[in-house]
Write a protein that holds these residues in place. Structure first.
Motif, PDB file in Angstrom:
ATOM      1  N   UNK A   1       0.801  -1.219   0.000  1.00 55.33           N
ATOM      2  CA  UNK A   1       0.000   0.000   0.000  1.00 55.33           C
ATOM      3  C   UNK A   1       0.830   1.262   0.000  1.00 55.33           C
ATOM      4  N   UNK A   2       0.408   2.227   0.823  1.00 53.31           N
ATOM      5  CA  UNK A   2       1.020   3.557   0.835  1.00 53.31           C
ATOM      6  C   UNK A   2       1.356   3.965   2.265  1.00 53.31           C
ATOM      7  N   UNK A   3       2.533   4.565   2.436  1.00 51.76           N
ATOM      8  CA  UNK A   3       2.929   5.130   3.723  1.00 51.76           C
ATOM      9  C   UNK A   3       3.042   6.641   3.549  1.00 51.76           C
ATOM     10  N   UNK A   4       2.240   7.375   4.305  1.00 47.10           N
ATOM     11  CA  UNK A   4       2.242   8.837   4.235  1.00 47.10           C
ATOM     12  C   UNK A   4       2.989   9.389   5.439  1.00 47.10           C
ATOM     13  N   UNK A   5       4.097  10.085   5.185  1.00 45.61           N
ATOM     14  CA  UNK A   5       4.918  10.667   6.240  1.00 45.61           C
ATOM     15  C   UNK A   5       4.741  12.184   6.214  1.00 45.61           C
ATOM     16  N   UNK A   6       3.944  12.665   7.157  1.00 47.49           N
ATOM     17  CA  UNK A   6       3.687  14.104   7.242  1.00 47.49           C
ATOM     18  C   UNK A   6       4.799  14.780   8.024  1.00 47.49           C
ATOM     19  N   UNK A   7       5.019  16.061   7.752  1.00 50.12           N
ATOM     20  CA  UNK A   7       6.096  16.846   8.374  1.00 50.12           C
ATOM     21  C   UNK A   7       7.422  16.107   8.273  1.00 50.12           C
ATOM     22  N   UNK A   8       7.741  15.697   7.064  1.00 44.81           N
ATOM     23  CA  UNK A   8       8.968  14.936   6.807  1.00 44.81           C
ATOM     24  C   UNK A   8      10.208  15.717   7.211  1.00 44.81           C
ATOM     25  N   UNK A   9      10.126  17.049   7.218  1.00 43.94           N
ATOM     26  CA  UNK A   9      11.255  17.884   7.618  1.00 43.94           C
ATOM     27  C   UNK A   9      11.602  17.750   9.097  1.00 43.94           C
ATOM     28  N   UNK A  10      10.744  17.046   9.867  1.00 40.34           N
ATOM     29  CA  UNK A  10      11.037  16.806  11.282  1.00 40.34           C
ATOM     30  C   UNK A  10      11.760  15.478  11.506  1.00 40.34           C
ATOM     31  N   UNK A  11      11.952  14.700  10.451  1.00 37.90           N
ATOM     32  CA  UNK A  11      12.632  13.408  10.591  1.00 37.90           C
ATOM     33  C   UNK A  11      14.138  13.625  10.785  1.00 37.90           C
ATOM     34  N   UNK A  12      14.745  12.982  11.790  1.00 37.38           N
ATOM     35  CA  UNK A  12      16.190  13.119  12.014  1.00 37.38           C
ATOM     36  C   UNK A  12      16.999  12.723  10.783  1.00 37.38           C
ATOM     37  N   UNK A  13      18.128  13.383  10.605  1.00 33.72           N
ATOM     38  CA  UNK A  13      18.957  13.158   9.427  1.00 33.72           C
ATOM     39  C   UNK A  13      19.391  11.703   9.307  1.00 33.72           C
ATOM     40  N   UNK A  14      19.756  11.044  10.425  1.00 35.14           N
ATOM     41  CA  UNK A  14      20.240   9.659  10.346  1.00 35.14           C
ATOM     42  C   UNK A  14      19.131   8.712   9.893  1.00 35.14           C
ATOM     43  N   UNK A  15      17.874   9.047  10.215  1.00 38.71           N
ATOM     44  CA  UNK A  15      16.762   8.214   9.743  1.00 38.71           C
ATOM     45  C   UNK A  15      16.498   8.446   8.261  1.00 38.71           C
ATOM     46  N   UNK A  16      16.783   9.647   7.794  1.00 43.25           N
ATOM     47  CA  UNK A  16      16.612   9.932   6.372  1.00 43.25           C
ATOM     48  C   UNK A  16      17.539   9.061   5.524  1.00 43.25           C
ATOM     49  N   UNK A  17      18.712   8.731   6.074  1.00 47.93           N
ATOM     50  CA  UNK A  17      19.635   7.846   5.362  1.00 47.93           C
ATOM     51  C   UNK A  17      19.026   6.448   5.225  1.00 47.93           C
ATOM     52  N   UNK A  18      18.378   5.967   6.283  1.00 48.31           N
ATOM     53  CA  UNK A  18      17.730   4.654   6.214  1.00 48.31           C
ATOM     54  C   UNK A  18      16.535   4.699   5.270  1.00 48.31           C
ATOM     55  N   UNK A  19      15.816   5.820   5.267  1.00 45.30           N
ATOM     56  CA  UNK A  19      14.676   5.968   4.362  1.00 45.30           C
ATOM     57  C   UNK A  19      15.147   5.957   2.914  1.00 45.30           C
ATOM     58  N   UNK A  20      16.287   6.590   2.656  1.00 40.85           N
ATOM     59  CA  UNK A  20      16.839   6.604   1.302  1.00 40.85           C
ATOM     60  C   UNK A  20      17.146   5.189   0.836  1.00 40.85           C
ATOM     61  N   UNK A  21      17.639   4.352   1.742  1.00 43.86           N
ATOM     62  CA  UNK A  21      17.948   2.958   1.395  1.00 43.86           C
ATOM     63  C   UNK A  21      16.683   2.215   0.989  1.00 43.86           C
TER      64      UNK A  21
ATOM     65  N   UNK B   1      16.390  14.164  -2.238  1.00 41.18           N
ATOM     66  CA  UNK B   1      15.448  14.997  -2.986  1.00 41.18           C
ATOM     67  C   UNK B   1      14.825  14.259  -4.172  1.00 41.18           C
ATOM     68  N   UNK B   2      15.689  13.653  -5.003  1.00 38.37           N
ATOM     69  CA  UNK B   2      15.176  13.041  -6.228  1.00 38.37           C
ATOM     70  C   UNK B   2      14.415  11.744  -5.971  1.00 38.37           C
ATOM     71  N   UNK B   3      14.502  11.225  -4.766  1.00 34.42           N
ATOM     72  CA  UNK B   3      13.742  10.030  -4.401  1.00 34.42           C
ATOM     73  C   UNK B   3      12.384  10.376  -3.807  1.00 34.42           C
ATOM     74  N   UNK B   4      12.376  11.357  -2.910  1.00 36.96           N
ATOM     75  CA  UNK B   4      11.113  11.720  -2.248  1.00 36.96           C
ATOM     76  C   UNK B   4      10.276  12.680  -3.071  1.00 36.96           C
TER      77      UNK B   4
END
Length: 466
Positions: free
Chosen positions: A251-271, A315-318
């Motif tokens: 399905x779909x995962x909606x992440x609101x206020x993505x700018x509040x996500x810690x930088x180290x978690x953004x690396x895992x999200x990119x993976x 950027x180009x992924x999200x």
């Protein structure tokens, strides 16, 4: 007792017009027995071959009862609709619309219309905004999935007469079938989550989970385990538990206020975005997930990157697909239709019978700037609907004036920002000044700031300062 198949015709008593269109909206037949509909084209000949939405310019495919009958594949009985004739006169009709089928396919629709406009309201300078509750009757059959992990809203729930909003709804239809991530940005209260729900419900994933998570609502130390899951023994009291990525499988995962996500978690999200694999906290095993990501923020992606809230490489992924939701002050024409929508909503919730707002109320609302956008407008209407008397049928100026005073006082005070956002901005500025003053000497800068060198290095990486 069930109503007979012909009861809807008896209810109409008479009809003022008949219209037939093909699948694309081209008018194949039209006759108007009542000249109020189109005084110059009573026989309908002048509009044959034209598109329905060109003749009645205030309607489109999203709100036309003829198109709705084709979309749903079933009759729509006693549906109210407002149209504007070629002289600019507003007319309210009661329609019965039926799809036309040929060889098992829907090839068009036929509509029987009855003019129910009150003669006293046939003045283009109306003194009140009339309530038309049946415009907002839920006819969306996709809403059979109403569980906590289902998208509750569709494009039908995004009510608007604004050109930009209509373009966004068309954009949603175009991109919904794909797999690319979508980034939605707009001011607080503009309806970003509504669009996220609508994208899911327009896609082939509509029968799969839709899970929404506000990244700012969860402490940083818990967000990782909530998103990616945990394994037993990864920390005290932990157990084997799937994260939101696993729960949203297919399905779909909606992440609101993505700018509040810690930088180290953004690396895992990119993976996850790159490879489609997640690893639970403390686990060695990787799990493949098929999840579409929709993110949202109250600032543009480029501004998020510039101010250090998001990694540039994500950027180009999200933001493969980006949408900007215009604020309410830029689409004032939506206030009337939103008023109707919210009045109808709270009539049902509060068992009231409000039919209209006064001209004074409408003038106040139309001239206000709405910094809180649609959410703020709903707040005002909810307040008014709670205090208005049960015997009343109109919202008067006294029902909203206290609320409007409170709102205006709040907005004249200092603009309160999220504490985390304000602290991060000051912290980033001080670090930059310290690095500049020490000519790039991190150890010396750490002493100036009175923090450990390792902490400073981590913050430098986090804010992309060097």
């Amino acid at each position: 007792m069930k109503r007979g198949k012909q009861d809807f015709l008896k209810d109409m008593e008479y009809i003022d017009g008949i219209t037939i269109i093909d699948r694309n909206g081209k008018i194949l037949f039209s006759i108007k027995f009542n000249p109020w509909f189109h005084p110059e084209i009573v026989d309908g000949e002048e509009i044959i071959g034209k598109n329905l939405c060109e003749v009645f310019t205030n309607i489109d495919e999203d709100i036309s009862t003829l198109f709705k009958a084709m979309e749903l594949g079933r009759p729509i009985h006693r549906k109210k609709q407002s149209v504007v004739n070629i002289e600019g006169t507003k007319i309210v009709t009661m329609n019965t619309s039926l799809p036309i089928k040929g060889e098992g396919k829907i090839i068009g629709a036929i509509e029987l219309s009855k003019d129910i406009t009150k003669h006293k309201d046939r003045d283009t300078n109306m003194n009140v905004i009339q309530m038309n509750s049946q415009l907002f009757t839920n006819t969306n059959e996709m809403k059979k999935y109403l569980g906590p992990d289902r998208a509750r809203y569709s494009l039908e729930d995004i009510v608007s007469n604004n050109t930009k909003m209509r373009e966004l709804k068309y954009f949603v239809k175009k991109i919904a079938k794909g797999r690319s991530s979508v980034f939605i940005y707009g001011e607080t209260g503009t309806g970003k989550e509504l669009f996220a729900h609508a994208i899911h419900n327009e896609s082939s994933r509509r029968d799969k989970p839709f899970i929404a998570q506000n990244c700012a609502a969860i402490p940083e130390n818990l967000l990782e385990s909530i998103l990616f899951g945990t394994t037993k023994g990864s920390f005290t009291g932990s157990c084997d538990h799937p994260g939101l990525f696993e729960l949203a499988e297919g399905g779909t995962l909606f992440l609101d206020e993505i700018n509040s996500m810690p930088i180290h978690l953004q690396a895992k999200l990119l993976r996850v975005l790159q490879d489609g694999y997640i690893r639970r906290l403390g686990d060695r095993q990787e799990r493949n997930v098929d999840v579409r990501i929709i993110t949202a923020s109250n600032m543009s992606f480029k501004k998020c990157i510039k101010e250090g809230y998001l990694r540039e490489d994500i950027y180009y992924r999200l933001a493969a697909m980006s949408m900007l939701i215009p604020p309410l002050r830029e689409r004032k024409e939506d206030i009337e239709i939103l008023l109707n929508f919210f009045i109808n909503k709270y009539n049902k919730l509060l068992e009231k019978h409000i039919k209209k707002v006064s001209k004074d109320v409408y003038n106040v609302l139309i001239n206000y700037n709405w910094p809180g956008n649609v959410r703020e407008l709903e707040h005002v209407i909810e307040y008014a609907m709670n205090i208005v008397d049960h015997t009343a049928d109109e919202i008067e100026i006294e029902h909203i004036e206290n609320m409007m005073k409170v709102i205006e006082e709040d907005h004249t005070q200092v603009n309160i920002r999220p504490l985390k956002e304000a602290i991060s901005e000051v912290e980033k500025k001080l670090i930059k000044e310290a690095i500049k003053k020490t000519k790039g000497n991190v150890s010396e800068a750490a002493r100036l700031l009175e923090i450990p060198r390792q902490t400073l290095q981590r913050k430098i990486r986090s804010y992309h300062i060097i």
